[in-house]
Structure formats: structure tokens, C-alpha cells
Design a protein around this motif. Structure first.
Motif, PDB file in Angstrom:
ATOM      1  N   GLY A   1      12.210  16.401   7.643  1.00  0.00           N
ATOM      2  CA  GLY A   1      10.879  16.512   7.068  1.00  0.00           C
ATOM      3  C   GLY A   1       9.804  17.082   7.944  1.00  0.00           C
ATOM      4  N   THR A   2      10.073  17.331   9.224  1.00  0.00           N
ATOM      5  CA  THR A   2       9.021  17.834  10.105  1.00  0.00           C
ATOM      6  C   THR A   2       8.868  19.340   9.963  1.00  0.00           C
ATOM      7  OG1 THR A   2      10.675  17.730  11.861  1.00  0.00           O
ATOM      8  CG2 THR A   2       9.014  16.002  11.818  1.00  0.00           C
ATOM      9  N   ASN A   3       8.413  19.734   8.783  1.00  0.00           N
ATOM     10  CA  ASN A   3       8.094  21.142   8.493  1.00  0.00           C
ATOM     11  C   ASN A   3       9.236  22.095   8.818  1.00  0.00           C
ATOM     12  OD1 ASN A   3       5.652  20.170   7.733  1.00  0.00           O
ATOM     13  ND2 ASN A   3       4.474  21.150   9.343  1.00  0.00           N
TER      14      ASN A   3
ATOM     15  N   LEU B   1       0.829  -1.201   0.000  1.00  0.00           N
ATOM     16  CA  LEU B   1       0.000   0.000   0.000  1.00  0.00           C
ATOM     17  C   LEU B   1       0.867   1.257   0.000  1.00  0.00           C
ATOM     18  CD1 LEU B   1      -3.046  -0.612   2.389  1.00  0.00           C
ATOM     19  CD2 LEU B   1      -3.108   0.207   0.032  1.00  0.00           C
ATOM     20  N   ARG B   2       1.912   1.259   0.810  1.00  0.00           N
ATOM     21  CA  ARG B   2       2.813   2.412   0.838  1.00  0.00           C
ATOM     22  C   ARG B   2       3.430   2.650  -0.537  1.00  0.00           C
ATOM     23  NH1 ARG B   2       4.001   0.655   6.405  1.00  0.00           N
ATOM     24  NH2 ARG B   2       3.863   2.463   7.821  1.00  0.00           N
ATOM     25  N   ASP B   3       3.847   1.573  -1.209  1.00  0.00           N
ATOM     26  CA  ASP B   3       4.466   1.726  -2.532  1.00  0.00           C
ATOM     27  C   ASP B   3       3.484   2.312  -3.531  1.00  0.00           C
ATOM     28  OD1 ASP B   3       6.804   0.705  -1.527  1.00  0.00           O
ATOM     29  OD2 ASP B   3       6.520  -1.310  -2.350  1.00  0.00           O
ATOM     30  N   ARG B   4       2.227   1.825  -3.509  1.00  0.00           N
ATOM     31  CA  ARG B   4       1.233   2.360  -4.443  1.00  0.00           C
ATOM     32  C   ARG B   4       0.925   3.827  -4.131  1.00  0.00           C
ATOM     33  NH1 ARG B   4       2.345  -2.212  -5.099  1.00  0.00           N
ATOM     34  NH2 ARG B   4       4.065  -1.087  -6.027  1.00  0.00           N
ATOM     35  N   LEU B   5       0.867   4.167  -2.850  1.00  0.00           N
ATOM     36  CA  LEU B   5       0.618   5.551  -2.462  1.00  0.00           C
ATOM     37  C   LEU B   5       1.762   6.453  -2.909  1.00  0.00           C
ATOM     38  CD1 LEU B   5      -0.729   4.851   1.129  1.00  0.00           C
ATOM     39  CD2 LEU B   5      -2.031   5.957  -0.693  1.00  0.00           C
ATOM     40  N   GLN B   6       2.976   5.977  -2.762  1.00  0.00           N
ATOM     41  CA  GLN B   6       4.141   6.771  -3.174  1.00  0.00           C
ATOM     42  C   GLN B   6       4.137   6.974  -4.680  1.00  0.00           C
ATOM     43  OE1 GLN B   6       7.834   5.372  -1.530  1.00  0.00           O
ATOM     44  NE2 GLN B   6       9.084   6.574  -2.932  1.00  0.00           N
ATOM     45  N   GLU B   7       3.785   5.938  -5.433  1.00  0.00           N
ATOM     46  CA  GLU B   7       3.710   6.059  -6.894  1.00  0.00           C
ATOM     47  C   GLU B   7       2.646   7.063  -7.318  1.00  0.00           C
ATOM     48  OE1 GLU B   7       4.983   1.382  -7.634  1.00  0.00           O
ATOM     49  OE2 GLU B   7       2.941   2.057  -8.018  1.00  0.00           O
TER      50      GLU B   7
ATOM     51  N   ILE C   1      13.099   8.342  -2.791  1.00  0.00           N
ATOM     52  CA  ILE C   1      13.056   9.483  -3.708  1.00  0.00           C
ATOM     53  C   ILE C   1      13.660  10.743  -3.087  1.00  0.00           C
ATOM     54  CG2 ILE C   1      11.049   8.615  -4.953  1.00  0.00           C
ATOM     55  CD1 ILE C   1       9.321  10.506  -3.286  1.00  0.00           C
ATOM     56  N   ASP C   2      14.070  10.667  -1.821  1.00  0.00           N
ATOM     57  CA  ASP C   2      14.591  11.871  -1.168  1.00  0.00           C
ATOM     58  C   ASP C   2      16.065  11.774  -0.808  1.00  0.00           C
ATOM     59  OD1 ASP C   2      14.456  10.032   0.868  1.00  0.00           O
ATOM     60  OD2 ASP C   2      12.902  11.080   2.007  1.00  0.00           O
ATOM     61  N   GLY C   3      16.693  10.630  -1.046  1.00  0.00           N
ATOM     62  CA  GLY C   3      18.112  10.490  -0.776  1.00  0.00           C
ATOM     63  C   GLY C   3      18.478  10.350   0.683  1.00  0.00           C
ATOM     64  N   GLU C   4      17.499  10.287   1.576  1.00  0.00           N
ATOM     65  CA  GLU C   4      17.801  10.147   2.998  1.00  0.00           C
ATOM     66  C   GLU C   4      18.303   8.735   3.282  1.00  0.00           C
ATOM     67  OE1 GLU C   4      17.942  12.546   4.889  1.00  0.00           O
ATOM     68  OE2 GLU C   4      16.727  14.102   3.930  1.00  0.00           O
ATOM     69  N   THR C   5      19.292   8.629   4.153  1.00  0.00           N
ATOM     70  CA  THR C   5      19.927   7.340   4.425  1.00  0.00           C
ATOM     71  C   THR C   5      19.299   6.589   5.587  1.00  0.00           C
ATOM     72  OG1 THR C   5      21.574   8.449   5.822  1.00  0.00           O
ATOM     73  CG2 THR C   5      22.129   8.112   3.491  1.00  0.00           C
TER      74      THR C   5
ATOM     75  N   GLN D   1       9.864   4.393   3.384  1.00  0.00           N
ATOM     76  CA  GLN D   1      10.062   4.099   1.975  1.00  0.00           C
ATOM     77  C   GLN D   1      10.913   2.844   1.800  1.00  0.00           C
ATOM     78  OE1 GLN D   1      11.675   7.557  -0.034  1.00  0.00           O
ATOM     79  NE2 GLN D   1      10.283   8.962   1.021  1.00  0.00           N
ATOM     80  N   SER D   2      10.637   2.076   0.738  1.00  0.00           N
ATOM     81  CA  SER D   2      11.471   0.925   0.415  1.00  0.00           C
ATOM     82  C   SER D   2      12.852   1.404  -0.009  1.00  0.00           C
ATOM     83  CB  SER D   2      10.842   0.111  -0.727  1.00  0.00           C
ATOM     84  OG  SER D   2       9.583  -0.394  -0.366  1.00  0.00           O
ATOM     85  N   ASP D   3      13.854   0.583   0.226  1.00  0.00           N
ATOM     86  CA  ASP D   3      15.221   0.958  -0.148  1.00  0.00           C
ATOM     87  C   ASP D   3      15.339   1.204  -1.645  1.00  0.00           C
ATOM     88  OD1 ASP D   3      16.100   0.822   2.447  1.00  0.00           O
ATOM     89  OD2 ASP D   3      16.838  -1.242   2.293  1.00  0.00           O
TER      90      ASP D   3
END
Length: 287
Positions: A83-85, A50-56, A70-74, A64-66
Motif C-alpha cells: 500500500g505504500t504508493n 473510530l477506525r470502523d466508522r471511518l472505514q465505513e 476489504i483488501d484481502g491482505e493477511t 482493519q478489523s479481521d
């Protein structure tokens, strides 16, 4: 927009053909089964899809899956702090930020946090020493179980050739096993709690997004273990109650389908519509 005003229950009916729907790493990656031999797909696996479909679909996802970052965070910690605003590390510093404010910022930014919840826990180092911020989400997804005992077929395979030696002998790492469920119909149930939705800001529009994603849960999810067409959503059943408390308990709502669902995934739609007076389900065909 106000938070969710109506309790929601839902069900997912899916079919597996010659695929490994959810391998168990502690059992040689064989398809998961319970002690009775019934197939199982864990709730964690289903929420990952579900997370993957939502991200797409363009929604911001915290976990996020490895292979889909999409944000380069490690790490999740880096993603949380950035990301907290714009609050950065101060968002996790109990001396500089309130936990409720940090949780709200996280829910506002990431769809999966306000839907499924998340525990933001940090170790003993840095400004966030010992900080734990729990977010309890309104969307619950149960593990899926097959209607009948599933047959699991195991096949020995030859993997890519060994890169060591002179190539004249086959190394032990070139032999492997593949496992699959020959055929099975699985059922999965879930619900959305309006009281918890108030805390995370999950609203009716978010619920519609979840409903639209469920039929597509196996799209763009193909692999060697799950070839295209081997995993199919047959139906989504969506019950929307007339109040926050709900007209019936989730157990009774889910049983109304469970008692009618046949081994091939079919059910009497008219009987389901009449099973709970005043609560008419919406039945959505799978893709």
C-alpha cells in the motif's frame, strides 16, 4: 491543503445501559473497572470503533478489523508493503528507500496512520530486517471513565448444545457467563496537536471528519454484549483554539467540562461557554 492550523480539544459524553462496553479478557470478559469500581473503556477500544466508522465512510484504514477486511491482505506487513504508493517491499528496505519518504507515503494513504500514528516494525528476516519506522499521530484519545461507581451484573447462560457424545448430557462447554453494566455515564477526552499534524499531513478537513464520526461511534457496532440502543453518545464538546499553541492547556480545557458534568451526563452549557474567556465550545448532540 495545509496542515492543521488550530489546536483542538474535544470531549465525548456517553451513556451505557445494560451492556458490556469493553470486556476484559483477563477477567472473564467482565466490563472493565478500575480499583475504585468506576467503569472504564480503553482508548484502544474507542479508536477501534473510530477506525470502523471511518472505514465505513470510505476512508482507507491501515489497522482493519479481521471481520471488516476489504483488501484481502493477511497481515499488516502485507498491507504495508502493498500500500505504500506502489513502492512494495522496497519501501521497507533501508538500502532502497528513506524512512521519511515511507512514513509520508503511509500517512498519505491511510487516514488512521496520519491521525493516530503507527509503528511499522519488522523482524530479523527479509529485506526489512530490523527496520522500525515510527509515525507519531496528532490525535490522542484518552480512556473513558464513568462518573460514578458502576454496578456489574453477571448472569449464567446456556450456550449452544454440545456437539459431542449422544446428546443426553450437558457438556461443560454449554454453560457460560454474560456480564453487563446496568447503567453508567462515561466521559472521554482527547486533543489534536497541530505541531504533530504538520509531520503527518493531518489537516482541517481531516479534523472535521473526526468531529463528524464521534457522534456515530456506536453505530453499526451492535452485538450480543452491546445490543442496539444500549450504547448512546449524549454530547460531543469541541473546542477550537485560535492558534497552534492554543489559548489554554488541554488539562484546563478538559477540566472546564469535567467540573460541570453531572452524574446523569448533563451540564450547564452557559457556564461551560463562559468557563474559558475567548474559547467558546461547540456542543454537538449525539445520534
Amino acid at each position: 491543503m495545509s496542515s492543521l492550523q488550530n489546536k483542538i480539544d474535544f470531549a465525548l459524553v456517553l451513556r451505557v445501559r445494560n451492556a458490556n462496553p469493553n470486556g476484559d479478557p483477563l477477567n472473564g470478559n467482565r466490563p472493565r473497572t478500575d480499583y475504585g469500581g468506576f467503569g472504564e473503556i480503553t482508548d484502544v477500544c474507542l479508536k477501534r470503533k473510530l477506525r470502523d466508522r471511518l472505514q465505513e465512510s470510505g476512508h482507507a484504514i491501515f489497522v482493519q478489523s479481521d471481520d471488516r477486511k476489504i483488501d484481502g491482505e493477511t497481515s499488516l506487513r502485507n498491507r504495508a508493503e502493498s500500500g505504500t504508493n506502489g513502492l512494495g517491499k522496497d519501501a521497507w528496505n533501508p538500502k532502497k528507500s528513506k524512512k521519511d519518504e515511507t512514513a509520508k507515503n503511509a500517512c498519505d494513504k491511510w487516514f488512521d496512520v496520519r491521525a493516530f500514528g503507527q509503528v511499522f516494525a519488522f523482524g530479523k528476516e527479509g529485506d526489512a530486517s530490523g527496520v522500525s519506522i515510527p509515525v507519531r499521530g496528532p490525535v490522542t484519545v484518552q480512556s473513558a471513565f464513568s462518573k460514578e461507581i458502576v454496578g456489574v451484573t453477571s448472569t449464567q447462560i446456556t450456550k449452544s448444545v454440545s456437539g459431542e457424545g449422544d446428546g443426553s448430557k450437558r457438556g461443560p462447554d454449554t454453560m457460560g457467563m454474560k456480564h453487563r453494566v446496568d447503567s453508567g455515564v462515561y466521559e472521554c477526552y482527547g486533543s489534536i496537536n497541530p505541531q504533530l499534524a504538520e509531520r503527518t499531513g493531518f489537516d482541517d478537513a481531516d479534523a472535521e471528519v473526526i468531529k463528524s464520526m464521534l457522534p456515530k461511534i456506536f453505530e453499526n457496532d451492535s452485538s450480543s454484549a452491546r445490543p442496539d440502543g444500549s450504547m448512546q453518545v449524549l454530547n460531543i464538546v469541541w473546542w477550537r483554539h485560535n492558534s497552534k499553541a492554543g489559548q489554554y492547556s488541554s488539562a484546563r480545557v478538559h477540566d472546564s467540562l469535567r467540573n460541570l458534568l453531572k452524574e446523569d451526563g448533563s451540564f450547564d452549557r452557559e457556564a461551560l461557554s463562559q468557563a474559558l474567556p475567548g474559547l467558546i465550545p461547540e456542543i454537538i448532540e449525539g445520534f
